[in-house]
Design an enzyme around this catalytic site. Structure first.
Site, PDB file in Angstrom:
ATOM      1  N   LYS A  34     -20.996 -25.027  -3.655  1.00  0.00           N
ATOM      2  CA  LYS A  34     -22.280 -24.971  -3.115  1.00  0.00           C
ATOM      3  C   LYS A  34     -22.062 -24.239  -1.724  1.00  0.00           C
ATOM      4  O   LYS A  34     -22.949 -23.529  -1.243  1.00  0.00           O
ATOM      5  CB  LYS A  34     -22.602 -26.274  -2.857  1.00  0.00           C
ATOM      6  CG  LYS A  34     -23.833 -26.576  -1.771  1.00  0.00           C
ATOM      7  CD  LYS A  34     -24.403 -27.972  -1.845  1.00  0.00           C
ATOM      8  CE  LYS A  34     -23.712 -28.896  -0.581  1.00  0.00           C
ATOM      9  NZ  LYS A  34     -24.106 -28.394   0.940  1.00  0.00           N
ATOM     10  N   ASN A  35     -21.070 -24.669  -0.910  1.00  0.00           N
ATOM     11  CA  ASN A  35     -20.989 -24.428   0.237  1.00  0.00           C
ATOM     12  C   ASN A  35     -20.255 -22.875   0.633  1.00  0.00           C
ATOM     13  O   ASN A  35     -20.363 -22.330   1.463  1.00  0.00           O
ATOM     14  CB  ASN A  35     -19.804 -25.095   0.993  1.00  0.00           C
ATOM     15  CG  ASN A  35     -20.662 -26.679   1.384  1.00  0.00           C
ATOM     16  OD1 ASN A  35     -21.910 -26.781   1.305  1.00  0.00           O
ATOM     17  ND2 ASN A  35     -19.978 -27.610   1.927  1.00  0.00           N
ATOM     18  N   ARG A 106     -28.780 -27.190   5.660  1.00  0.00           N
ATOM     19  CA  ARG A 106     -27.963 -26.966   6.999  1.00  0.00           C
ATOM     20  C   ARG A 106     -27.385 -25.358   6.685  1.00  0.00           C
ATOM     21  O   ARG A 106     -27.386 -24.631   7.933  1.00  0.00           O
ATOM     22  CB  ARG A 106     -26.611 -27.906   6.890  1.00  0.00           C
ATOM     23  CG  ARG A 106     -25.307 -27.275   7.723  1.00  0.00           C
ATOM     24  CD  ARG A 106     -25.854 -27.930   9.452  1.00  0.00           C
ATOM     25  NE  ARG A 106     -24.874 -27.284  10.276  1.00  0.00           N
ATOM     26  CZ  ARG A 106     -24.937 -27.351  11.586  1.00  0.00           C
ATOM     27  NH1 ARG A 106     -25.793 -28.245  11.939  1.00  0.00           N
ATOM     28  NH2 ARG A 106     -23.762 -27.297  12.484  1.00  0.00           N
ATOM     29  N   ASP A 130     -27.852 -32.896   5.763  1.00  0.00           N
ATOM     30  CA  ASP A 130     -27.537 -34.123   5.460  1.00  0.00           C
ATOM     31  C   ASP A 130     -27.440 -35.010   6.771  1.00  0.00           C
ATOM     32  O   ASP A 130     -27.079 -34.485   7.869  1.00  0.00           O
ATOM     33  CB  ASP A 130     -25.926 -34.321   5.005  1.00  0.00           C
ATOM     34  CG  ASP A 130     -25.938 -33.754   3.276  1.00  0.00           C
ATOM     35  OD1 ASP A 130     -26.581 -34.259   2.732  1.00  0.00           O
ATOM     36  OD2 ASP A 130     -25.038 -32.827   3.161  1.00  0.00           O
ATOM     37  N   ASP A 319     -15.795 -34.315   3.237  1.00  0.00           N
ATOM     38  CA  ASP A 319     -16.881 -34.308   2.235  1.00  0.00           C
ATOM     39  C   ASP A 319     -16.431 -35.197   0.836  1.00  0.00           C
ATOM     40  O   ASP A 319     -17.136 -35.793  -0.009  1.00  0.00           O
ATOM     41  CB  ASP A 319     -17.132 -32.986   1.529  1.00  0.00           C
ATOM     42  CG  ASP A 319     -18.120 -32.181   2.389  1.00  0.00           C
ATOM     43  OD1 ASP A 319     -18.384 -32.714   3.590  1.00  0.00           O
ATOM     44  OD2 ASP A 319     -18.370 -31.092   2.050  1.00  0.00           O
ATOM     45  N   VAL A 341     -14.208 -35.472  11.373  1.00  0.00           N
ATOM     46  CA  VAL A 341     -15.229 -34.470  11.616  1.00  0.00           C
ATOM     47  C   VAL A 341     -16.655 -34.855  11.771  1.00  0.00           C
ATOM     48  O   VAL A 341     -17.187 -34.182  12.927  1.00  0.00           O
ATOM     49  CB  VAL A 341     -15.109 -33.702  10.426  1.00  0.00           C
ATOM     50  CG1 VAL A 341     -15.688 -32.294  10.199  1.00  0.00           C
ATOM     51  CG2 VAL A 341     -13.705 -33.327   9.957  1.00  0.00           C
TER      52      VAL A 341
HETATM   53  C1  UD1 Z   1     -19.688 -27.553   6.479  1.00  0.00           C
HETATM   54  C2  UD1 Z   1     -20.152 -28.142   5.204  1.00  0.00           C
HETATM   55  C3  UD1 Z   1     -20.010 -29.408   5.194  1.00  0.00           C
HETATM   56  C4  UD1 Z   1     -18.658 -29.981   5.517  1.00  0.00           C
HETATM   57  C5  UD1 Z   1     -18.083 -29.325   6.839  1.00  0.00           C
HETATM   58  C6  UD1 Z   1     -16.597 -29.530   7.118  1.00  0.00           C
HETATM   59  C7  UD1 Z   1     -22.064 -26.435   4.547  1.00  0.00           C
HETATM   60  C8  UD1 Z   1     -23.462 -26.300   4.416  1.00  0.00           C
HETATM   61  N1  UD1 Z   1     -21.503 -27.782   5.118  1.00  0.00           N
HETATM   62  O1  UD1 Z   1     -20.560 -28.040   7.559  1.00  0.00           O
HETATM   63  O2  UD1 Z   1     -20.411 -29.991   3.811  1.00  0.00           O
HETATM   64  O3  UD1 Z   1     -18.605 -31.339   5.724  1.00  0.00           O
HETATM   65  O4  UD1 Z   1     -18.383 -28.004   6.730  1.00  0.00           O
HETATM   66  O5  UD1 Z   1     -15.889 -29.260   6.041  1.00  0.00           O
HETATM   67  O6  UD1 Z   1     -20.971 -25.693   4.448  1.00  0.00           O
HETATM   68  N2  UD1 Z   1     -19.708 -28.690  15.562  1.00  0.00           N
HETATM   69  C9  UD1 Z   1     -20.162 -28.394  16.841  1.00  0.00           C
HETATM   70  N3  UD1 Z   1     -20.885 -27.375  17.394  1.00  0.00           N
HETATM   71  C10 UD1 Z   1     -20.698 -26.377  16.418  1.00  0.00           C
HETATM   72  C11 UD1 Z   1     -20.489 -26.472  15.095  1.00  0.00           C
HETATM   73  C12 UD1 Z   1     -19.728 -27.474  14.951  1.00  0.00           C
HETATM   74  O7  UD1 Z   1     -19.942 -29.295  17.731  1.00  0.00           O
HETATM   75  O8  UD1 Z   1     -21.441 -25.195  16.920  1.00  0.00           O
HETATM   76  C13 UD1 Z   1     -18.896 -29.812  15.356  1.00  0.00           C
HETATM   77  C14 UD1 Z   1     -19.694 -30.417  14.175  1.00  0.00           C
HETATM   78  O9  UD1 Z   1     -20.495 -31.521  14.951  1.00  0.00           O
HETATM   79  C15 UD1 Z   1     -18.664 -31.379  13.357  1.00  0.00           C
HETATM   80  C16 UD1 Z   1     -17.610 -30.265  13.219  1.00  0.00           C
HETATM   81  O10 UD1 Z   1     -17.757 -29.129  14.603  1.00  0.00           O
HETATM   82  O11 UD1 Z   1     -18.468 -32.313  14.184  1.00  0.00           O
HETATM   83  C17 UD1 Z   1     -17.369 -29.666  12.215  1.00  0.00           C
HETATM   84  O12 UD1 Z   1     -18.593 -28.702  11.860  1.00  0.00           O
HETATM   85  P1  UD1 Z   1     -18.304 -27.673  10.674  1.00  0.00           P
HETATM   86  O13 UD1 Z   1     -17.118 -27.111  10.437  1.00  0.00           O
HETATM   87  O14 UD1 Z   1     -19.347 -26.480  11.627  1.00  0.00           O
HETATM   88  O15 UD1 Z   1     -19.403 -28.142   9.718  1.00  0.00           O
HETATM   89  P2  UD1 Z   1     -20.680 -27.353   9.034  1.00  0.00           P
HETATM   90  O16 UD1 Z   1     -20.382 -25.755   8.831  1.00  0.00           O
HETATM   91  O17 UD1 Z   1     -21.871 -27.948   9.447  1.00  0.00           O
END
Ligand code: UD1
Length: 431
Positions: A34-35, A106, A130, A319, A341
């Site tokens: 999916k991701n 997202r 989510d 996840d 995370v």
């Molecule tokens: C993606 C996945 C999600 C998975 C996650 C970590 C998708 C759609 N979702 O989410 O299923 O759990 O990776 O493997 O692919 N953060 C910030 N600022 C930012 C970006 C992130 O503070 O600009 C923080 C987030 O709040 C979180 C952490 O960084 O605490 C990790 O987030 P990130 O790796 O970006 O996850 P997603 O890409 O949102």
């Protein structure tokens, strides 16, 4: 009530009805991640003409991303038989991704980088997704600003512009964010000059998206490492790509086998993407062997509790954390699970408490004392993985468990109820 999206043309009733006491045995087949697929769809915006993605799972999120791309002017043809989707991108796609299409997904933020790079402007509603805690976008916007874009938030939209194009530069992420790595990489491919992205995420999804960009004509080095180097090119062309298989769905079935003392052959699994989770399952007592096209996970005794701390890849994936907690809830012994995370990812623990689990949450730690069997009760799914975890919890409960919020599970798991039935469980969807 959330809008429900069809899976294989059908809208499923929203509730899962799960009869406890199953032992899951048989075969499952893993489709594309999916991701990865959602982001492959988003980056297809970088080139006019047709891009085709194969190994597309039949999940609601793909329908939502298709709807968003259609709103941006793309024509989508999806073939459920061959599991492929072709995106015909116009010469000039729209630059405004509306809230109605973006809010549930997202991954819709992944259109930001491609639109700014290709059109010099983008307006993308702040996404939903989510309920797993606050999910900032500051790393995404800071990265784009370093590449020369201007960005600001207005009326719930991120507005980004780069009238004179983007320019390669050196960027270091504060945290190896998956989404920020993807957005910055997919903007930098059309920037002038070289971009070096340090502390980049290393997830297999990033490598997959990078390989698709390379097939489109991008110049990217260092995928799968913490330093990705992107040399900008003038334009890209559409390409065809087969998405990698879903390691989180694979992990879900592996945990399901262990929890239910089952025996599941997981075809299409890529164990090299799941080294740590599989090691943990072996220490819980699982016997994991290779089969021609995947792995077989077999369990003969009550699992031993495992300690886990989630971390960016190659660490333990956040996840899969709900499945660890559910496993530990019925395992032999005490355990500690640390979530590093997403701070909101323990919200579903309240639902497990309703099933009699012995769990104490303190900040980002959960201490669990295993009990033999959970006690059935109605529960509510708040996100994809927690939802699937609650269905598995129902399978190791003593009676009939109803899980409300099945549409969350549809976002990530193709035909979850049917697949469980195929493994011998009594699981149905009911109104
Ligand atoms: C993606 C996945 C999600 C998975 C996650 C970590 C998708 C759609 N979702 O989410 O299923 O759990 O990776 O493997 O692919 N953060 C910030 N600022 C930012 C970006 C992130 O503070 O600009 C923080 C987030 O709040 C979180 C952490 O960084 O605490 C990790 O987030 P990130 O790796 O970006 O996850 P997603 O890409 O949102």
């Amino acid at each position: 009530m959330a809008k429900l999206y069809p899976i294989a043309g059908q809208i499923n009733p929203d509730r899962f009805r799960v009869v406890g006491g199953a032992r899951l045995a048989g075969d499952v087949y893993i489709s594309g991640a999916k991701n990865s697929v959602l982001k492959l769809m988003a980056v297809s915006l970088l080139a006019p003409g047709n891009s085709t993605i194969n190994n597309v799972p039949d999940i609601a999120d793909v329908s939502m991303m298709a709807e968003l791309l259609e709103q941006l002017g793309c024509k989508i043809s999806r073939d459920f038989e061959s599991k492929s989707i072709t995106i015909d991108v116009p010469e000039t796609p729209g630059y405004r991704a509306e809230y109605e299409s973006v809010r549930k997904l997202r991954a819709s933020i992944n259109v930001l980088g491609p639109l700014v790079a290709r059109l010099g402007k983008a307006e993308v509603a702040l996404p939903g997704g989510d309920a797993i805690g606050s999910r900032g976008l500051d790393f995404h916007t800071k990265g784009l600003i370093s590449l020369g874009a201007e960005t600001y938030n207005e009326h719930g939209y991120i507005i980004a512009s780069a009238a004179n194009g983007l320019t390669g530069t050196q960027i270091e992420l504060e945290f190896p964010s998956v989404g920020a790595t993807e957005n910055i990489m997919s903007a930098a491919v059309l920037a002038s000059g070289v971009t070096t992205l340090e502390n980049a995420a290393r997830e297999p999804d990033i490598v997959d998206i990078g390989n698709f960009l390379i097939a489109m004509g991008a110049d990217i080095q260092g995928l799968g490492t913490s330093t990705i180097t992107i040399t900008g090119v003038k334009s890209l062309k559409g390409a065809t790509h087969t998405a990698i298989s879903d390691r989180i769905v694979t992990g879900t079935w592996a945990f399901a086998a262990v929890m239910t003392l089952g025996d599941i052959s997981i075809h299409g699994a890529r164990p090299e993407h799941l080294e740590l989770p599989l090691e943990k399952l072996v220490s819980a007592g699982a016997v994991i062997t290779s089969i021609a096209d995947g792995i077989r996970v077999k369990m003969d005794r009550r699992p031993t509790a495992i300690d886990v701390a989630t971390l960016p890849y190659p660490g333990f994936p956040t996840d899969l954390q709900p499945f660890v907690i559910t496993l530990n809830a019925i395992a032999e012994g005490d355990s500690l699970v640390t979530e590093n995370v997403f701070e909101g990812r323990f919200m579903f623990v309240n639902e497990l408490l309703r099933l009699g689990a012995k769990i104490r949450v303190d900040g980002h730690h959960a201490s669990i004392t295993g009990i033999k069997e959970l006690s059935s009760a109605p529960v509510v799914a708040s996100d994809i993985r927690a939802g699937a975890g609650l269905v598995l919890a129902g399978l190791v409960s003593d009676g009939l468990t109803f899980i409300e919020g099945g549409h969350h599970i549809d976002r990530g798991y193709p035909d979850f109820a049917q697949q469980l039935q195929g493994l011998g469980a009594d699981v149905t969807r009911v109104d």
